[in-house]
Enzyme design. Sequence first.
Site, short mmCIF file in Angstrom:
data_model
loop_
_atom_site.label_atom_id
_atom_site.label_comp_id
_atom_site.label_asym_id
_atom_site.label_seq_id
_atom_site.Cartn_x
_atom_site.Cartn_y
_atom_site.Cartn_z
N LYS A 1 102.34 61.95 141.52
CA LYS A 1 102.00 61.32 140.25
C LYS A 1 100.99 62.16 139.48
O LYS A 1 100.36 63.06 140.03
CB LYS A 1 101.44 59.91 140.49
CG LYS A 1 100.11 59.89 141.25
CD LYS A 1 99.63 58.46 141.45
CE LYS A 1 98.28 58.46 142.19
NZ LYS A 1 97.74 57.10 142.35
N TYR B 1 73.53 71.71 122.97
CA TYR B 1 73.32 70.47 122.23
C TYR B 1 72.15 69.68 122.80
O TYR B 1 72.03 69.52 124.02
CB TYR B 1 74.58 69.60 122.27
CG TYR B 1 75.69 70.07 121.37
CD1 TYR B 1 75.54 70.05 120.00
CD2 TYR B 1 76.89 70.51 121.90
CE1 TYR B 1 76.57 70.47 119.16
CE2 TYR B 1 77.93 70.94 121.08
CZ TYR B 1 77.76 70.91 119.70
OH TYR B 1 78.77 71.33 118.88
#
Length: 366
Positions: free
Chosen positions: A44, A258
């Site tokens: 999956k 940042y």
Amino acid sequence: MDVKQINQQTSAFLKINLAAIRHNWFSLHRNFVGTTTECAAVLKADAYGLGMEEVARALRDHVKTFFVAHPEEGKRLRSLLPSQRIFILHGFLPNQIDDIVRYNLVPVLNSYAQVKQWQNFCKVHGCRHPVALQFDSGMSRFGLSEEDLDREALSSCQPVLVMSHLACADHPNDASNEWQRQNFIRMAQRFPGVPRSLAASSGIFLGSKYHFDLVRPGAALYGIAPNEETPHSLKPVVELDARILQIRHLTKGASVGYGLTWEAKHAARIATVGIGYADGFLRSAGNKAALWWRDKRLPVVGRVSMDSLSVDISTIPEAALTDDMSLSVIGPHQDVDALARASGTIGYEILTSLGSRFSRIYCDNE
């Protein structure tokens, strides 16, 4: 990693070792599961982000049963796996039943509503098609309850597999593992003779009483450790390198990134590297994780940006590292689980978050 053979137009390079995936499946099959229990493979989420088609090709000569989450994933697999069983863990949405039958997929029915929808479809079309039933043995997620099993529609259901899922298998001493196992046994007794499956990757390492007739390894195939306690023989599957885009010389007191969350305590050299949270290097790893150059740990400094991050390379001789060279993100000194710990998450999230912008190279040799 030797990146010379990889597309040089990208700033990060992911190497996926298909032979290691195959080794891990054989290791689970031979060393933990044995011959009386079938060992399936879970593909999956694009084989946990590593490429479902490539992993399927590597395993198809050895594995009889595969699991994916959605019908669309099963449809992609069917052309590669013409004769293997493909189970769909989420069952189906009402408009997907035709595809389930057309592509010979086996839906895992997780609710009484799905059971009724499936039975109505088969009655209208006069067909019989294999299904699996999932029980909620205590996780309160997917699965039929014991009350559901008492309802009339279940009495005529003839599944080819009954299954459940353990909530705390990665904690071997957690009492809920045995409690769920007993719940599963009690619920499965309503379907005598039907093969049973309880253990996924971590559950396999709880011992043979959890194995029943089929186990469903997923993360373990891709080198993720089952827990922090159990010895294992799993091989790492991925290596990830990222290119240095720029090197800066900072004076004492200069800040990075940042929010300016990191400040140089002395003169420093900082490398800006071409990988960020859009590529699966999580923002939470800022000021915590590291990259590597040879045997040197290079701490991530400042916040991780969408497309880049910064590392302190002050301990590396200035002539040794230049723009366009690469640093190791996942490799011999830092596997997926180690990067996950530094990022405050689990290896599953790291693997499935690895971005699509990498140059990928698949190798398949022992």
